[in-house]
Design an enzyme around this catalytic site. Structure first.
Site, PDB file in Angstrom:
ATOM      1  N   ASN A   1       0.823  -1.197   0.000  1.00 40.26           N
ATOM      2  CA  ASN A   1       0.000   0.000   0.000  1.00 40.26           C
ATOM      3  C   ASN A   1       0.866   1.259   0.000  1.00 40.26           C
ATOM      4  O   ASN A   1       2.021   1.217  -0.401  1.00 40.26           O
ATOM      5  CB  ASN A   1      -1.020  -0.022   1.134  1.00 40.26           C
ATOM      6  CG  ASN A   1      -2.413   0.298   0.607  1.00 40.26           C
ATOM      7  OD1 ASN A   1      -2.698   1.412   0.201  1.00 40.26           O
ATOM      8  ND2 ASN A   1      -3.263  -0.718   0.578  1.00 40.26           N
ATOM      9  N   ARG A   2       0.329   2.372   0.449  1.00 39.88           N
ATOM     10  CA  ARG A   2       0.983   3.662   0.232  1.00 39.88           C
ATOM     11  C   ARG A   2       1.805   4.128   1.434  1.00 39.88           C
ATOM     12  O   ARG A   2       1.377   3.956   2.577  1.00 39.88           O
ATOM     13  CB  ARG A   2      -0.061   4.722  -0.131  1.00 39.88           C
ATOM     14  CG  ARG A   2      -0.683   4.498  -1.511  1.00 39.88           C
ATOM     15  CD  ARG A   2      -1.880   5.419  -1.728  1.00 39.88           C
ATOM     16  NE  ARG A   2      -2.375   5.303  -3.090  1.00 39.88           N
ATOM     17  CZ  ARG A   2      -3.230   4.353  -3.507  1.00 39.88           C
ATOM     18  NH1 ARG A   2      -3.647   3.423  -2.664  1.00 39.88           N
ATOM     19  NH2 ARG A   2      -3.631   4.321  -4.763  1.00 39.88           N
TER      20      ARG A   2
ATOM     21  N   HIS B   1       3.141  -0.066  -2.813  1.00 33.99           N
ATOM     22  CA  HIS B   1       3.415  -1.497  -2.932  1.00 33.99           C
ATOM     23  C   HIS B   1       4.901  -1.825  -3.140  1.00 33.99           C
ATOM     24  O   HIS B   1       5.250  -2.701  -3.940  1.00 33.99           O
ATOM     25  CB  HIS B   1       2.585  -2.110  -4.052  1.00 33.99           C
ATOM     26  CG  HIS B   1       1.109  -2.131  -3.777  1.00 33.99           C
ATOM     27  ND1 HIS B   1       0.592  -2.336  -2.517  1.00 33.99           N
ATOM     28  CD2 HIS B   1       0.039  -1.983  -4.608  1.00 33.99           C
ATOM     29  CE1 HIS B   1      -0.727  -2.317  -2.577  1.00 33.99           C
ATOM     30  NE2 HIS B   1      -1.097  -2.098  -3.826  1.00 33.99           N
TER      31      HIS B   1
ATOM     32  N   HIS C   1      -2.021  -9.489  -3.610  1.00 29.64           N
ATOM     33  CA  HIS C   1      -2.878  -8.525  -4.299  1.00 29.64           C
ATOM     34  C   HIS C   1      -3.715  -9.191  -5.392  1.00 29.64           C
ATOM     35  O   HIS C   1      -3.812  -8.694  -6.516  1.00 29.64           O
ATOM     36  CB  HIS C   1      -2.030  -7.402  -4.899  1.00 29.64           C
ATOM     37  CG  HIS C   1      -2.774  -6.119  -5.106  1.00 29.64           C
ATOM     38  ND1 HIS C   1      -3.686  -5.945  -6.126  1.00 29.64           N
ATOM     39  CD2 HIS C   1      -2.753  -4.955  -4.418  1.00 29.64           C
ATOM     40  CE1 HIS C   1      -4.180  -4.717  -6.067  1.00 29.64           C
ATOM     41  NE2 HIS C   1      -3.631  -4.087  -5.043  1.00 29.64           N
ATOM     42  N   THR C   2      -4.350 -10.300  -5.062  1.00 30.04           N
ATOM     43  CA  THR C   2      -5.243 -10.970  -6.007  1.00 30.04           C
ATOM     44  C   THR C   2      -6.576 -10.236  -6.093  1.00 30.04           C
ATOM     45  O   THR C   2      -7.118  -9.782  -5.087  1.00 30.04           O
ATOM     46  CB  THR C   2      -5.472 -12.424  -5.572  1.00 30.04           C
ATOM     47  OG1 THR C   2      -4.256 -13.148  -5.709  1.00 30.04           O
ATOM     48  CG2 THR C   2      -6.548 -13.098  -6.414  1.00 30.04           C
ATOM     49  N   TYR C   3      -7.091 -10.137  -7.313  1.00 29.00           N
ATOM     50  CA  TYR C   3      -8.443  -9.637  -7.547  1.00 29.00           C
ATOM     51  C   TYR C   3      -9.358 -10.847  -7.705  1.00 29.00           C
ATOM     52  O   TYR C   3      -9.133 -11.695  -8.576  1.00 29.00           O
ATOM     53  CB  TYR C   3      -8.508  -8.796  -8.818  1.00 29.00           C
ATOM     54  CG  TYR C   3      -7.753  -7.494  -8.789  1.00 29.00           C
ATOM     55  CD1 TYR C   3      -8.414  -6.277  -8.582  1.00 29.00           C
ATOM     56  CD2 TYR C   3      -6.378  -7.464  -9.005  1.00 29.00           C
ATOM     57  CE1 TYR C   3      -7.726  -5.068  -8.589  1.00 29.00           C
ATOM     58  CE2 TYR C   3      -5.684  -6.260  -9.009  1.00 29.00           C
ATOM     59  CZ  TYR C   3      -6.365  -5.064  -8.805  1.00 29.00           C
ATOM     60  OH  TYR C   3      -5.674  -3.883  -8.812  1.00 29.00           O
TER      61      TYR C   3
ATOM     62  N   ASP D   1     -11.181   2.001  -1.225  1.00 28.59           N
ATOM     63  CA  ASP D   1      -9.734   1.781  -1.279  1.00 28.59           C
ATOM     64  C   ASP D   1      -9.222   2.090   0.126  1.00 28.59           C
ATOM     65  O   ASP D   1      -8.414   2.990   0.331  1.00 28.59           O
ATOM     66  CB  ASP D   1      -9.107   2.694  -2.333  1.00 28.59           C
ATOM     67  CG  ASP D   1      -7.682   2.298  -2.707  1.00 28.59           C
ATOM     68  OD1 ASP D   1      -7.150   1.361  -2.077  1.00 28.59           O
ATOM     69  OD2 ASP D   1      -7.103   2.925  -3.613  1.00 28.59           O
TER      70      ASP D   1
ATOM     71  N   GLU E   1      -6.849  -7.200   0.722  1.00 27.04           N
ATOM     72  CA  GLU E   1      -5.431  -7.304   1.067  1.00 27.04           C
ATOM     73  C   GLU E   1      -5.252  -7.291   2.588  1.00 27.04           C
ATOM     74  O   GLU E   1      -5.340  -6.240   3.220  1.00 27.04           O
ATOM     75  CB  GLU E   1      -4.665  -6.145   0.428  1.00 27.04           C
ATOM     76  CG  GLU E   1      -4.908  -6.008  -1.078  1.00 27.04           C
ATOM     77  CD  GLU E   1      -4.728  -4.582  -1.551  1.00 27.04           C
ATOM     78  OE1 GLU E   1      -3.677  -3.973  -1.244  1.00 27.04           O
ATOM     79  OE2 GLU E   1      -5.638  -4.072  -2.224  1.00 27.04           O
TER      80      GLU E   1
END
Length: 338
Positions: free
Chosen positions: A64-65, A90, A161-163, A226, A290
């Site tokens: 993440n950020r 990431h 980070h799977t969708y 998000d 996540e």
């Protein structure tokens, strides 16, 4: 690059890649016995090399950020690369998900990928040896275990980070989601947490009872979430924290973790891109859930720390369990899998 298939005796099949320790696909039969691939992704390596959306990747060192790519540790400031203006996202341009991992161990139902992250390559304090282990068991669970050890005091916050899309529809708007979380972290305009911790009560972020992801849609048809959810019970690793289900396919996925946070992202920034079988992925095509530490914890003293001491073993776990709905609706965390 290695592509490895893991299969159990109950119909669960997983494909993983040493590139980025990527979860490439999860195959599981729906209620009618038709096997479905439950993840977004690409059919070949070229697709993953061109990917801008971290599909299936193991991301880090810090997922993440990080605000402005900058943080302080032991009195020293570290400036990381800015790969999503104005922030570091990431792990940056040389993060774990963009690296080739070695196969450290392998069996029919398990594989461990390993990568050495160097300070002079990614800018984080010290070097880090990181393992990502995928394991299938006969309870139709996929277990991801992360371990890491650093040569200096450092920070680690790894995730997958799977969708997910459990029925193959164009969107996940009809999927049902339930999260055992009373609070979430609001973000600023750059998607970094503001430092506030707010109740989900009375907000669109309230998924304490199962509801459709379409409730997140705004006037432009995009589901904007998000955000970090603070999981209410992570003391017992085998308690279910998250449920995702499709009434169309009858497939339900339960998630368990010893991480404190589930970051939920509905793919707002996924622009039209060709994925598996020629499908075009857009916002709401899949949902990333996540499990991780708090986003931007390196700059928020009131957030639980993601610091690891020199020589300390970092260890976290995410468990995905797959099964079928007993009825046409989810009845919360008491819903049992067949």
């Amino acid at each position: 690059m290695s592509i490895i298939e893991l299969i159990n005796e109950k119909g669960l099949r997983v494909v993983v890649m040493s590139r980025g320790a990527i979860l490439q696909s999860v195959h599981f039969p729906d209620r009618d016995g038709h096997v479905r691939d439950l993840t977004l992704g690409f059919d070949n390596l070229e697709g993953y090399l061109a990917d801008r959306f971290f599909m299936g990747q193991t991301v880090g060192r810090v997922c993440n950020r990080i605000r402005n790519g900058r943080f302080e540790l032991n009195g020293r400031f570290y400036q990381l690369d800015i790969n999503r203006e104005p922030n570091h996202l990431h792990g940056g341009g040389k993060g774990c998900g963009l690296r080739d991992w070695e196969v450290a161990r392998r069996s029919d139902t398990s594989v461990t990928f390993r990568v050495i992250m160097k300070n002079d390559e990614d800018g984080y304090p010290g070097d880090a040896k990181i393992d990502c282990t995928y394991t299938l068991n006969d309870m139709n669970q996929l277990i991801i275990e992360y371990t890491g050890i650093c040569t200096e005091d450092s920070v680690l916050n790894l995730t997958n980070h799977t969708y997910w899309n459990l029925d193959g529809d164009e969107t996940i708007n009809e999927h049902l989601l339930e999260i055992r979380a009373d609070s979430y972290l609001p973000t600023d305009a750059t998607k970094v947490p503001t430092g506030e911790i707010l109740s989900v009560e009375g907000t669109k972020f309230d998924f304490r009872s199962a509801k459709k992801l379409g409730t997140l849609l705004e006037s432009d048809g995009i589901g904007r979430v998000d955000n970090d959810y603070i999981l209410s019970d992570v003391k017992h690793q085998r308690s279910v924290n998250i449920l995702l289900a499709s009434e169309k396919s009858g497939i339900m996925m339960e998630m368990l973790t010893n991480y404190p946070i589930a970051h939920v992202y509905a793919g707002e920034y996924v622009t039209s891109t060709m994925g598996k079988g020629g499908k075009i992925y857009k916002p709401n095509s899949g949902i990333a859930i996540e499990c991780q530490g708090y986003t931007n914890a390196v700059n928020e003293p009131k957030f639980p720390s993601i610091r690891v001491e020199k020589g300390e073993v970092f260890s976290r776990e995410i468990v995905y369990g797959f099964g079928h709905l007993n009825t046409s609706e989810i009845s919360g965390f008491t819903q049992k899998l067949k």
